[in-house]
Design a protein around this motif. Sequence first.
Motif, PDB file in Angstrom:
ATOM      1  N   ARG A 176      35.118  36.113  30.740  1.00  0.00           N
ATOM      2  CA  ARG A 176      35.906  35.569  29.624  1.00  0.00           C
ATOM      3  C   ARG A 176      36.345  34.133  29.876  1.00  0.00           C
ATOM      4  NH1 ARG A 176      38.480  38.622  25.657  1.00  0.00           N
ATOM      5  NH2 ARG A 176      40.106  37.533  24.529  1.00  0.00           N
ATOM      6  N   THR A 177      36.696  33.813  31.130  1.00  0.00           N
ATOM      7  CA  THR A 177      37.280  32.498  31.421  1.00  0.00           C
ATOM      8  C   THR A 177      36.320  31.526  32.093  1.00  0.00           C
ATOM      9  OG1 THR A 177      38.080  33.172  33.600  1.00  0.00           O
ATOM     10  CG2 THR A 177      39.569  33.531  31.702  1.00  0.00           C
ATOM     11  N   GLY A 178      35.299  32.052  32.755  1.00  0.00           N
ATOM     12  CA  GLY A 178      34.408  31.187  33.527  1.00  0.00           C
ATOM     13  C   GLY A 178      34.946  30.854  34.903  1.00  0.00           C
ATOM     14  N   VAL A 179      36.099  31.407  35.260  1.00  0.00           N
ATOM     15  CA  VAL A 179      36.672  31.187  36.584  1.00  0.00           C
ATOM     16  C   VAL A 179      35.920  32.097  37.559  1.00  0.00           C
ATOM     17  CG1 VAL A 179      38.762  31.354  38.004  1.00  0.00           C
ATOM     18  CG2 VAL A 179      38.928  30.609  35.611  1.00  0.00           C
ATOM     19  N   PRO A 180      35.362  31.530  38.641  1.00  0.00           N
ATOM     20  CA  PRO A 180      34.591  32.350  39.584  1.00  0.00           C
ATOM     21  C   PRO A 180      35.423  33.489  40.178  1.00  0.00           C
ATOM     22  CG  PRO A 180      34.287  30.014  40.047  1.00  0.00           C
ATOM     23  CD  PRO A 180      35.395  30.126  39.027  1.00  0.00           C
ATOM     24  N   ILE A 181      34.754  34.598  40.425  1.00  0.00           N
ATOM     25  CA  ILE A 181      35.450  35.802  40.904  1.00  0.00           C
ATOM     26  C   ILE A 181      36.183  35.562  42.220  1.00  0.00           C
ATOM     27  CG2 ILE A 181      33.536  36.880  42.155  1.00  0.00           C
ATOM     28  CD1 ILE A 181      34.763  39.424  40.335  1.00  0.00           C
ATOM     29  N   ASN A 182      35.611  34.770  43.115  1.00  0.00           N
ATOM     30  CA  ASN A 182      36.293  34.498  44.384  1.00  0.00           C
ATOM     31  C   ASN A 182      37.589  33.740  44.163  1.00  0.00           C
ATOM     32  OD1 ASN A 182      34.417  35.856  45.920  1.00  0.00           O
ATOM     33  ND2 ASN A 182      33.195  34.029  46.313  1.00  0.00           N
ATOM     34  N   ARG A 183      37.594  32.827  43.205  1.00  0.00           N
ATOM     35  CA  ARG A 183      38.821  32.095  42.863  1.00  0.00           C
ATOM     36  C   ARG A 183      39.855  33.054  42.276  1.00  0.00           C
ATOM     37  NH1 ARG A 183      42.258  28.070  43.693  1.00  0.00           N
ATOM     38  NH2 ARG A 183      43.185  27.261  41.804  1.00  0.00           N
ATOM     39  N   LEU A 184      39.419  33.949  41.401  1.00  0.00           N
ATOM     40  CA  LEU A 184      40.342  34.934  40.821  1.00  0.00           C
ATOM     41  C   LEU A 184      40.946  35.818  41.895  1.00  0.00           C
ATOM     42  CD1 LEU A 184      38.290  35.983  37.677  1.00  0.00           C
ATOM     43  CD2 LEU A 184      40.416  34.653  37.689  1.00  0.00           C
ATOM     44  N   GLY A 190      45.000  56.573  46.609  1.00  0.00           N
ATOM     45  CA  GLY A 190      43.584  56.306  46.865  1.00  0.00           C
ATOM     46  C   GLY A 190      43.150  55.028  46.171  1.00  0.00           C
ATOM     47  N   ARG A 191      42.090  55.113  45.453  1.00  0.00           N
ATOM     48  CA  ARG A 191      41.549  53.945  44.769  1.00  0.00           C
ATOM     49  C   ARG A 191      42.361  53.662  43.512  1.00  0.00           C
ATOM     50  NH1 ARG A 191      35.576  51.898  45.179  1.00  0.00           N
ATOM     51  NH2 ARG A 191      36.038  49.894  44.282  1.00  0.00           N
ATOM     52  N   VAL A 192      42.858  52.454  43.392  1.00  0.00           N
ATOM     53  CA  VAL A 192      43.682  52.046  42.257  1.00  0.00           C
ATOM     54  C   VAL A 192      43.035  50.830  41.606  1.00  0.00           C
ATOM     55  CG1 VAL A 192      45.947  51.163  41.586  1.00  0.00           C
ATOM     56  CG2 VAL A 192      45.783  52.908  43.352  1.00  0.00           C
ATOM     57  N   TRP A 193      42.962  50.826  40.288  1.00  0.00           N
ATOM     58  CA  TRP A 193      42.426  49.690  39.542  1.00  0.00           C
ATOM     59  C   TRP A 193      43.533  49.084  38.706  1.00  0.00           C
ATOM     60  CZ3 TRP A 193      39.760  54.229  40.192  1.00  0.00           C
ATOM     61  CH2 TRP A 193      38.526  54.136  40.796  1.00  0.00           C
ATOM     62  N   PHE A 194      43.399  47.779  38.477  1.00  0.00           N
ATOM     63  CA  PHE A 194      44.355  47.056  37.644  1.00  0.00           C
ATOM     64  C   PHE A 194      43.630  46.478  36.439  1.00  0.00           C
ATOM     65  CE2 PHE A 194      46.027  46.912  41.953  1.00  0.00           C
ATOM     66  CZ  PHE A 194      47.282  47.460  41.741  1.00  0.00           C
ATOM     67  N   GLY A 195      44.373  46.287  35.365  1.00  0.00           N
ATOM     68  CA  GLY A 195      43.799  45.719  34.154  1.00  0.00           C
ATOM     69  C   GLY A 195      44.784  44.785  33.482  1.00  0.00           C
ATOM     70  N   TRP A 196      44.244  43.822  32.773  1.00  0.00           N
ATOM     71  CA  TRP A 196      45.038  42.830  32.059  1.00  0.00           C
ATOM     72  C   TRP A 196      44.648  42.847  30.595  1.00  0.00           C
ATOM     73  CZ3 TRP A 196      43.264  42.592  36.901  1.00  0.00           C
ATOM     74  CH2 TRP A 196      44.142  42.203  37.905  1.00  0.00           C
ATOM     75  N   LEU A 197      45.626  42.717  29.729  1.00  0.00           N
ATOM     76  CA  LEU A 197      45.340  42.608  28.308  1.00  0.00           C
ATOM     77  C   LEU A 197      44.626  41.279  28.046  1.00  0.00           C
ATOM     78  CD1 LEU A 197      48.739  43.867  26.896  1.00  0.00           C
ATOM     79  CD2 LEU A 197      46.521  45.005  26.637  1.00  0.00           C
ATOM     80  N   PRO A 198      43.713  41.254  27.087  1.00  0.00           N
ATOM     81  CA  PRO A 198      43.028  39.993  26.781  1.00  0.00           C
ATOM     82  C   PRO A 198      43.996  38.852  26.475  1.00  0.00           C
ATOM     83  CG  PRO A 198      41.898  41.805  25.711  1.00  0.00           C
ATOM     84  CD  PRO A 198      43.163  42.370  26.312  1.00  0.00           C
ATOM     85  N   GLU A 199      45.070  39.136  25.762  1.00  0.00           N
ATOM     86  CA  GLU A 199      46.019  38.070  25.415  1.00  0.00           C
ATOM     87  C   GLU A 199      46.752  37.542  26.655  1.00  0.00           C
ATOM     88  OE1 GLU A 199      47.828  41.975  23.734  1.00  0.00           O
ATOM     89  OE2 GLU A 199      45.852  41.070  23.843  1.00  0.00           O
ATOM     90  N   THR A 200      46.986  38.397  27.650  1.00  0.00           N
ATOM     91  CA  THR A 200      47.600  37.944  28.902  1.00  0.00           C
ATOM     92  C   THR A 200      46.677  36.955  29.601  1.00  0.00           C
ATOM     93  OG1 THR A 200      48.761  40.047  29.181  1.00  0.00           O
ATOM     94  CG2 THR A 200      48.472  38.699  31.154  1.00  0.00           C
ATOM     95  N   VAL A 201      45.396  37.306  29.670  1.00  0.00           N
ATOM     96  CA  VAL A 201      44.409  36.444  30.332  1.00  0.00           C
ATOM     97  C   VAL A 201      44.236  35.135  29.555  1.00  0.00           C
ATOM     98  CG1 VAL A 201      41.969  36.247  30.966  1.00  0.00           C
ATOM     99  CG2 VAL A 201      43.220  38.368  31.412  1.00  0.00           C
ATOM    100  N   ASP A 202      44.155  35.222  28.235  1.00  0.00           N
ATOM    101  CA  ASP A 202      43.986  34.012  27.421  1.00  0.00           C
ATOM    102  C   ASP A 202      45.165  33.061  27.585  1.00  0.00           C
ATOM    103  OD1 ASP A 202      41.588  35.056  26.540  1.00  0.00           O
ATOM    104  OD2 ASP A 202      42.390  35.729  24.605  1.00  0.00           O
ATOM    105  N   HIS A 203      46.368  33.620  27.607  1.00  0.00           N
ATOM    106  CA  HIS A 203      47.572  32.796  27.788  1.00  0.00           C
ATOM    107  C   HIS A 203      47.552  32.118  29.164  1.00  0.00           C
ATOM    108  CE1 HIS A 203      51.708  31.500  27.324  1.00  0.00           C
ATOM    109  NE2 HIS A 203      51.966  32.005  28.517  1.00  0.00           N
TER     110      HIS A 203
END
Length: 70
Positions: free
Chosen positions: A13-21, A45-58
């Motif tokens: 979505r952002t073009g920011v490289p995964i290593n930078r993220l 155990g294994r935990v995943w995180f998620g961000w709302l699109p509007e959070t990432v866009d902001h």
Amino acid sequence: MKIFLAIRDIETRTGVPINRLKWLMSAKAPEGSFPEPDAQVGIEGRVWFGWLPETVDHWHALDEFENARK
């Protein structure tokens, strides 16, 4: 149903490289470098995180503004 973005989705979505993220999300980055997740899937155990699109866009809009000022 709400849609949350995983780290690879944020990269796309952002073009920011995964290593930078990953660095921005790490304890090594300055506090506030990346927003806190909007969701967590799993408790033990294994935990995943998620961000709302509007959070990432902001965040991305603010990050681009800061980079433009440098």
